[in-house]
Design an enzyme around this catalytic site. Structure first.
Site, PDB file in Angstrom:
ATOM      1  CG  HIS A 138      -9.652 -29.866  -8.089  1.00 25.82           C
ATOM      2  ND1 HIS A 138     -10.752 -29.507  -7.348  1.00 25.82           N
ATOM      3  CD2 HIS A 138      -9.433 -31.185  -7.816  1.00 25.82           C
ATOM      4  CE1 HIS A 138     -11.182 -30.550  -6.659  1.00 25.82           C
ATOM      5  NE2 HIS A 138     -10.404 -31.578  -6.928  1.00 25.82           N
ATOM      6  CB  CYS A 139      -7.105 -26.985 -13.733  1.00 24.19           C
ATOM      7  SG  CYS A 139      -5.834 -25.955 -14.499  1.00 24.19           S
TER       8      CYS A 139
END
Length: 625
Positions: free
Chosen positions: A325-326
């Site tokens: 998700h980063c």
């Protein structure tokens, strides 16, 4: 020069993307291929036309725009191969972070001739949460996996979590422009009694013993900078440094305050992201472990480039915290995008021409999508739940809840068509839906793209009964999907992402490793058997985790609502295939016996229903994102 994957060549019954010139000699008798500079020049000209014309299907640019948080590898792909590596004169991230390297980054491993490598490190257990309940991303996740691979009970050696009544409190910044402002909420850090909570040695004949075991090195600064900005790294280091100074584990607040706020702390923080005194070491090991899982698959020459395949045909990186998700900021338990760092290292350092990422986590791999959105050298495929259906039959958008998770977000510029989203319209999907997705979209796309490396962002939170997410997918499906990827005979690195029920996470991981080793799949067991066998060690959080698993089983056993025939996953898959067949490069491809490269239905009525389902899903995602 590196050839663009946008031009097509024909081989046999299936149209394939052109192979790219590589310096790696084939160790398996199959060449990586070659290409001409004329093909490259033509491809570049074609891509420029596409980019200027802006031909793509995305109608919401905000979430689908390529990330600006770091230079993308697409910009690297137009340079000659020797220039793709990190510059020797580039500034060290250790200088940016104000810290010395924790070690020399050298991996240590045991040699086993199985062709499978496991990458791990006990430092990743030290990323510990504040003393509060309701936290899912815990050290026990990787302990459970290692225990299962060693053939011992999943719950043996779990750290106790009974911390008593340690207070949660607001914390102030000690440096920078926000000095003395309240910026976090946390508790005293747990005492570091021991580094490893492993239950002990592996049993003879276990999967662990059959693999080559390698310790994850700390990620190199140059690798992090391929994906993340210096500002991102500096922010993470500052918060980790604050955890060390305060000897506390905490959640950052969404905004800073001059005085301690009277608002409930839970309303001011994101409890998916926390920091503790040893978090930075764990984060660097996680990213370094993902990179090492790739490097173990290749022979590295004196110049640091991949010179051929090694004796390891596959690898499994047991890493945490996760990363998919980063991109711009830490989010969804993720601080560094481990899989993206590994992909960028493969391209920029090892010199591989094409890399494919298959993300089968329950949640959308939005970080990878943003980082490689306009890059035709990295194919990103994400199978994820887009809408979750609650007990009342109401559809709500799943995390990360952005419009970019829709099927109409397919890449931009030269990367158009190289981002494939398979968004499930509800969380009731199971083995048959995932199998159809693999057979009709994932595997055909990989066959045509012909990557030099396949990475799997391997979340196990889609397994039925996961404490945070969960579909109807059985652990056995991870064996089947891994087996299909191995059949492509490409170097394969599986990198851990999500999965929050220790027992189910362990079963999914063991199925993956059994597939890598060529062993049989695990025998299927019922959810009730899994829950009955769950043990804890008396810790406060353990009881909560056990309750969560029982609640998940109750949900699975509850009477299901009638299936919405107009919102079936198979209809969404048909719409995905129809859409891909209109996009480059797939629109110029063909395969004997198929309507379009990706098999389309011959029934006009079914196609109409699929378009209606796709329009309904797209509308729901837009409305709730």
């Amino acid at each position: 020069k590196i050839s663009s994957p946008s031009r097509l060549t024909h081989s046999g019954n299936t149209t394939r993307l052109p192979s790219t010139k590589s310096t790696m000699p084939s160790l398996t008798g199959t060449s990586l291929g070659d290409s001409s500079s004329d093909a490259w020049e033509d491809a570049v000209a074609e891509l420029k036309v596409n980019k200027v014309s802006g031909v793509h299907q995305n109608d919401d640019g905000d979430d689908s725009e390529v990330s600006t948080c770091a230079p993308t590898s697409a910009s690297l792909s137009v340079q000659s191969t020797p220039l793709l590596g990190p510059s020797p004169s580039s500034q060290s991230v250790d200088d940016v972070l104000g810290m010395d390297s924790l070690d020399d980054g050298t991996s240590v491993g045991t040699s086993v001739q199985s062709g499978v490598c496991i990458v791990h490190h006990d430092d990743m257990q030290l990323h510990a949460p504040p003393r509060t309940s309701g936290i899912y991303e815990l050290p026990r996740r990787i302990i459970a996996i290692e225990n299962s691979l060693k053939g011992i009970d999943v719950y043996d050696g779990f750290p106790k979590r009974n911390w008593g009544n340690a207070p949660m409190r607001f914390l102030r910044s000690a440096d920078g422009r926000r000095k003395r402002l309240v910026i976090a909420y946390g508790s005293p850090a747990p005492k570091k009694r021991r580094i490893s909570h492993s239950a002990g040695p592996s049993l003879a004949g276990s999967a662990w013993d059959a693999c080559r075991i390698v310790e994850a090195p700390l990620v190199k600064d140059s690798d992090l900078l391929l994906v993340h900005s210096k500002q991102h790294l500096h922010k993470v280091q500052q918060l980790c440094g604050m955890a060390v100074r305060e000897n506390a584990a905490f959640f950052p607040l969404s905004e800073s305050f001059a005085r301690c706020p009277r608002t409930k702390p839970q309303d001011l923080l994101n409890d998916d992201v926390y920091y503790s005194p040893q978090s930075l070491a764990a984060m660097r090991r996680a990213a370094g472990g993902a990179v090492e899982a790739v490097r173990q698959l290749f022979i590295i020459d004196s110049e640091g480039r991949a010179a051929g395949r090694s004796e390891n045909r596959s690898s499994f990186a047991i890493v945490r915290p996760p990363g998919h998700h980063c991109c711009g900021d830490p989010n969804g338990f993720c601080f560094f995008n481990n899989t993206a760092v590994a992909a960028s290292h493969a391209r920029a350092v090892l010199g591989l021409a094409r890399v494919a990422i298959v993300d089968w986590d329950y949640h959308h791999g939005d970080g990878q999508q943003k980082l490689f959105y306009d890059d035709p050298t990295v194919l990103t495929i994400s199978m994820h739940v887009a809408m979750e259906r609650n007990g009342k039959g109401v559809d709500t958008i799943a995390f990360p809840a952005n419009v970019g998770m829709g099927m109409n977000h397919t890449g931009s510029g030269p990367g158009l068509g190289y981002n494939i989203n398979i968004p499930w319209p509800h969380d009731k999907v199971g083995a048959s839906e995932y199998q159809e997705a693999f057979e009709t979209v994932v595997v055909p796309a990989l066959q045509a793209f012909d990557p030099d490396l396949i990475l799997v962002a391997s979340g196990f939170d889609a397994i039925a009964g996961d404490t945070l997410a969960g579909t109807k997918l059985p652990p056995r499906s991870y064996f089947d999907m891994t087996t299909q990827l191995l059949a492509l005979e490409k170097p394969l690195a599986v990198i851990l992402e999500g999965g929050y029920s220790p027992k189910r996470l362990a079963m999914g991981s063991l199925n993956v490793v059994h597939a890598l080793l060529g062993r049989s799949a695990l025998p299927c067991s019922t959810d009730s058997e899994e829950t009955d066998s769950s043990k804890d060690d008396g810790g406060e959080e353990d009881e909560e985790d056990k309750d969560d698993e029982e609640e998940s089983d109750d949900d699975e056993d509850a009477e299901e609502e009638e299936e919405d025939e107009g919102f079936q996953a198979s209809l969404i898959l048909e719409a995905v295939r129809q859409g891909l067949n209109t996009l480059p490069p797939w629109s110029r491809m063909s395969s004997t016996g198929r309507r379009g490269y990706f098999q389309e239905s011959s029934s006009p009525e079914y196609v109409k229903k699929s378009f209606e389902a796709a329009a309904r899903l797209t509308k729901l995602v837009k409305e709730q994102a």
